[in-house]
Design a protein around this motif. Structure first.
Motif, PDB file in Angstrom:
ATOM      1  N   PRO A  49       1.374  -1.073   0.207  1.00  0.00           N
ATOM      2  CA  PRO A  49       0.002  -0.328   0.435  1.00  0.00           C
ATOM      3  C   PRO A  49       0.078   1.755   0.019  1.00  0.00           C
ATOM      4  N   VAL A  52       4.589   3.319   3.273  1.00  0.00           N
ATOM      5  CA  VAL A  52       5.122   2.337   3.880  1.00  0.00           C
ATOM      6  C   VAL A  52       6.176   2.476   3.523  1.00  0.00           C
ATOM      7  N   THR A 134       1.229  -0.792  -5.693  1.00  0.00           N
ATOM      8  CA  THR A 134      -0.095  -1.409  -5.152  1.00  0.00           C
ATOM      9  C   THR A 134      -0.879  -2.233  -5.262  1.00  0.00           C
ATOM     10  N   ASN A 155       4.292  -4.765   4.198  1.00  0.00           N
ATOM     11  CA  ASN A 155       2.790  -4.200   4.996  1.00  0.00           C
ATOM     12  C   ASN A 155       2.128  -3.047   5.525  1.00  0.00           C
ATOM     13  N   THR A 156       1.454  -2.783   5.395  1.00  0.00           N
ATOM     14  CA  THR A 156       0.492  -1.647   6.265  1.00  0.00           C
ATOM     15  C   THR A 156       1.454  -1.854   7.597  1.00  0.00           C
ATOM     16  N   GLN A 158       1.828  -1.231  10.927  1.00  0.00           N
ATOM     17  CA  GLN A 158       1.015  -1.286  12.571  1.00  0.00           C
ATOM     18  C   GLN A 158       1.182  -0.346  13.288  1.00  0.00           C
ATOM     19  N   GLY A 195      -2.615   3.831   7.775  1.00  0.00           N
ATOM     20  CA  GLY A 195      -1.527   3.154   7.564  1.00  0.00           C
ATOM     21  C   GLY A 195      -0.300   3.591   7.162  1.00  0.00           C
ATOM     22  N   ASP A 196      -0.644   4.662   6.480  1.00  0.00           N
ATOM     23  CA  ASP A 196       0.489   5.172   5.375  1.00  0.00           C
ATOM     24  C   ASP A 196       0.972   7.020   6.273  1.00  0.00           C
ATOM     25  N   GLY A 242      -5.894   4.883   0.767  1.00  0.00           N
ATOM     26  CA  GLY A 242      -5.985   5.038   2.124  1.00  0.00           C
ATOM     27  C   GLY A 242      -7.354   3.758   2.865  1.00  0.00           C
ATOM     28  N   GLU A 243      -8.045   3.554   4.144  1.00  0.00           N
ATOM     29  CA  GLU A 243      -8.637   2.747   4.525  1.00  0.00           C
ATOM     30  C   GLU A 243      -9.876   3.158   3.957  1.00  0.00           C
TER      31      GLU A 243
END
Length: 433
Positions: A49, A52, A134, A155-156, A158, A195-196, A242-243
């Motif tokens: 994504p 990251v 992506t 990975n996104t 955490q 997560g960005d 994004g989300e």
């Protein structure tokens, strides 16, 4: 504004020790870190994504290995740009010197001819390719190029990693450390970021800048309320990276599944206004046509595929009309999940029963020996019978008569159920619901 250069750029890591996250790739003894430390990295694609660290990692690798670094964006570059860059890379090759690195951001946006132009240079070692995407490389990168590259999944970030970035920015950034900034609540900042890391830094800088402007004080306390107040005024409600990207496509698909064309068109408009990739939308509609409409309306798959093909030929803004037509058609179609239930049930039987023997009468019999031991014996050739059909058993004996495809209740599959009941009454029990 606190500075002309964005906080995300000011906080960009300079080496692997500063790099946040992706421990599975660049942590101690991790696969990519070992390759970097050996100085012998393969061509590879970073899939993950936004925000990251794909671009940052490529820069770190080039700097650490002291290699010439070329950066192209697939959004703005074409075949000509690729070829010119490869020519520049050839001119920088020297005896016993490692080849230059070509970093291509959003490589999934390159079409086939653009990706083809990279093949020879990668294969001959003229350049080491690092691609960033992506999207799933299996769908977006041509097979010949994919076979020449490793794929590393990023990975996104955490929650603890994001909090660490915030803490680091407040302590280390040349501008932020001049203020007394306390983050009382983290939830809104973390949610806005999705997560960005880039979005996280942008949101933090926006809130701090707004608070300084409004209060004129060097003491700033960041709360969820302040974050939402400032950020929602400045950031789009739909972020295709994004989300919200996943929330809106979920709402779109569920609206079509729920047969609501009005909601489907609304969520489609949200994605169109947000700049979503039309291929992503169309691809999801092809999946839905098979999974949620299926044999209740077999034409749905044809129209969804036609939509996908058409938007690859037609650009914006006309593609929005094609997407809308498909969305309304799918939403107003009868629904059935019998197809996915059938394959799920059949796969479950395979896992449970193992590799059951193929009945002798439907085995292939290419040799005389096979024919002698019964391969193909008593096979009934359907076209030799009236209506080109004759009831026979085509399943392994252990699961003879087991129903995998159970037609759902809709006009089209009601017809299918009646037909199957008539044809297979002695073999399968298709209940007349």
């Amino acid at each position: 504004m606190l500075a002309n250069q964005p906080l995300a750029e000011r906080m960009r890591p300079r080496d692997l020790n500063e790099f946040c996250g992706q421990v599975h790739l660049v942590g101690p003894n991790a696969v990519l870190r070992k390759a970097i430390e050996s100085g012998n990295i393969p061509s590879f694609i970073l899939w993950g994504p936004p925000g990251v660290g794909k671009t940052t990692l490529a820069n770190i690798i080039a700097n650490q290995l002291k290699r010439p670094f070329f950066h192209l964006s697939a959004v703005h570059s074409g075949v000509k740009d690729v070829r010119e860059t490869i020519e520049k890379a050839k001119k920088q090759q020297f005896f016993n010197q490692p080849n230059p690195i070509l970093f291509i951001d959003e490589i999934h946006r390159f079409n086939k001819s653009q990706q083809d132009s990279l093949l020879s240079a990668v294969e001959q070692g003229v350049i080491t390719l690092i691609g960033a995407t992506t999207e799933n490389p299996s769908f977006e990168v041509i097979s010949p190029l994919l076979s020449r590259c490793q794929v590393y999944i990023m990975n996104t970030l955490q929650e603890e990693e994001l909090k660490g970035l915030l803490d680091s920015a407040l302590k280390k950034d040349a501008y932020l450390k001049n203020y007394d900034i306390k983050i009382k609540e983290h939830e809104a900042l973390l949610r806005v970021s999705g997560g960005d890391a880039r979005k996280l830094f942008n949101a933090l800088e926006l809130v701090v800048s707004s608070e300084i402007t409004e209060s004129g004080s060097d003491e700033i306390v960041i709360t969820d309320e302040k974050v939402l107040e400032h950020v929602q005024k400045n950031l789009a409600l739909y972020d295709k990276k994004g989300e919200m990207h996943y929330d809106v496509i979920s709402a779109f698909i569920k609206s079509i599944r729920g047969s609501d064309p009005n909601a489907a068109v609304y969520w489609l408009a949200r994605m169109v206004e947000g700049g979503e990739d039309p291929k992503f939308i169309a691809r999801r509609m092809v999946i839905l046509a098979a999974e949620d409409i299926g044999l209740a309306n077999p034409n749905a798959m044809l129209l969804a595929q036609a939509c996908f093909d058409a938007i690859n030929v037609i650009g914006w803004p006309e593609s929005r009309i094609i997407l809308t037509e498909a969305a309304i058609y799918l939403a107003t179609s009868p629904k059935s999940n019998s197809v996915i239930n059938a394959i799920d049930s059949a796969q479950a039987a395979v896992r449970e029963e193992g590799d059951l023997s193929v009945p002798l009468h439907i085995r292939n019999a290419p040799t005389s020996l096979m024919k002698k031991i019964g391969y193909g014996k008593e096979y009934k050739y359907a076209h030799s019978y009236e209506g080109n059909f004759i009831p026979d058993n085509f399943l392994p004996e252990e699961i003879k008569g087991k129903v995998f495809y159970d037609p759902c209740k809709n006009p089209k599959e009601d017809e299918i159920r009646k037909k199957l009941n008539k044809m297979w009454a002695d073999f399968y029990d298709y209940k007349n619901d």
